[in-house]
Design a protein around this motif. Structure first.
Motif, PDB file in Angstrom:
ATOM      1  N   ASP A  68      48.163  68.228   3.066  1.00  0.00           N
ATOM      2  CA  ASP A  68      49.385  69.023   2.978  1.00  0.00           C
ATOM      3  C   ASP A  68      49.209  70.347   3.721  1.00  0.00           C
ATOM      4  OD1 ASP A  68      52.072  69.418   2.017  1.00  0.00           O
ATOM      5  OD2 ASP A  68      51.259  70.825   0.542  1.00  0.00           O
ATOM      6  N   ARG A  69      48.058  70.995   3.534  1.00  0.00           N
ATOM      7  CA  ARG A  69      47.774  72.245   4.261  1.00  0.00           C
ATOM      8  C   ARG A  69      47.701  71.984   5.768  1.00  0.00           C
ATOM      9  NH1 ARG A  69      44.215  72.923  -0.076  1.00  0.00           N
ATOM     10  NH2 ARG A  69      42.434  72.350   1.217  1.00  0.00           N
ATOM     11  N   ASN A  72      51.252  71.510   7.112  1.00  0.00           N
ATOM     12  CA  ASN A  72      51.950  72.794   7.201  1.00  0.00           C
ATOM     13  C   ASN A  72      51.449  73.630   8.379  1.00  0.00           C
ATOM     14  OD1 ASN A  72      53.664  72.314   5.034  1.00  0.00           O
ATOM     15  ND2 ASN A  72      52.182  73.076   3.548  1.00  0.00           N
ATOM     16  N   TYR A  75      52.823  72.080  11.565  1.00  0.00           N
ATOM     17  CA  TYR A  75      54.257  72.353  11.645  1.00  0.00           C
ATOM     18  C   TYR A  75      54.515  73.784  12.109  1.00  0.00           C
ATOM     19  CZ  TYR A  75      59.085  72.904   9.933  1.00  0.00           C
ATOM     20  OH  TYR A  75      60.436  73.159   9.822  1.00  0.00           O
ATOM     21  N   GLN A  76      53.819  74.743  11.501  1.00  0.00           N
ATOM     22  CA  GLN A  76      53.997  76.147  11.882  1.00  0.00           C
ATOM     23  C   GLN A  76      53.567  76.382  13.333  1.00  0.00           C
ATOM     24  OE1 GLN A  76      55.648  78.473  10.207  1.00  0.00           O
ATOM     25  NE2 GLN A  76      56.030  76.914   8.646  1.00  0.00           N
ATOM     26  N   GLU A  94      61.780  67.377  10.313  1.00  0.00           N
ATOM     27  CA  GLU A  94      60.789  67.570   9.249  1.00  0.00           C
ATOM     28  C   GLU A  94      61.463  67.574   7.879  1.00  0.00           C
ATOM     29  OE1 GLU A  94      56.807  67.856   8.012  1.00  0.00           O
ATOM     30  OE2 GLU A  94      57.738  67.269   9.890  1.00  0.00           O
TER      31      GLU A  94
END
Length: 147
Positions: A68-69, A72, A75-76, A94
């Motif tokens: 999950d990290r 993220n 994505y960022q 997303e």
């Protein structure tokens, strides 16, 4: 005749030695089915858990958090490389993926049940889905870096 007997014995010893080194670790089954990007820490944790379902659940939940990290962060990083419609499209895609993943988890929870083994399967599937999505975003990021 003695030569044949010696050859057969040597072959049998070789076969036994080869088989002895081929003991499957608990993580081997998972490793075969997992996407690229699942961490070695996860496999090591599973091997240490051996046959303890509670320990396996800990390993799976930790890997889900790591993935999950990772998702993220990917994505960022991707959003920082894009602007305008490209950025808007990624955000919409997303969000749609998150909704789909949430519904998929609900379906799997209903199918696998709420017992420990069912929850383990659902959480492992979630970790793998997060990993696959992070892999996809990493591919997009590589393309965005070429723009």
């Amino acid at each position: 005749m003695e030569r044949i007997r010696t050859t057969v014995i040597a072959f049998a010893l070789f076969a036994c030695a080869s088989g002895a080194g081929a003991v499957e670790r608990p993580s081997d089954r998972i490793r075969r089915d997992s996407p690229k990007g699942i961490t070695e820490a996860f496999y090591a944790c599973i091997d240490e858990a051996k046959f303890s379902d509670i320990d396996k659940a800990y390993c799976v939940s930790q890997e889900r958090e790591r993935q999950d990290r990772r998702l993220n962060a990917s994505y960022q990083a991707l959003l920082h490389k894009l602007d305008g419609d490209r950025k808007k499209n990624v955000i919409e895609a997303e969000r749609a993926w998150l909704k789909w993943q949430d519904k998929t988890s609900q379906v799997e929870s209903a199918l696998y049940g709420s017992e420990l083994m069912g929850n383990l399967e659902v959480t492992e599937n979630e970790a793998f889905a997060l990993c696959r999505q992070a892999n996809q975003l990493d591919e997009y990021l590589a393309l965005a870096n070429e723009l």
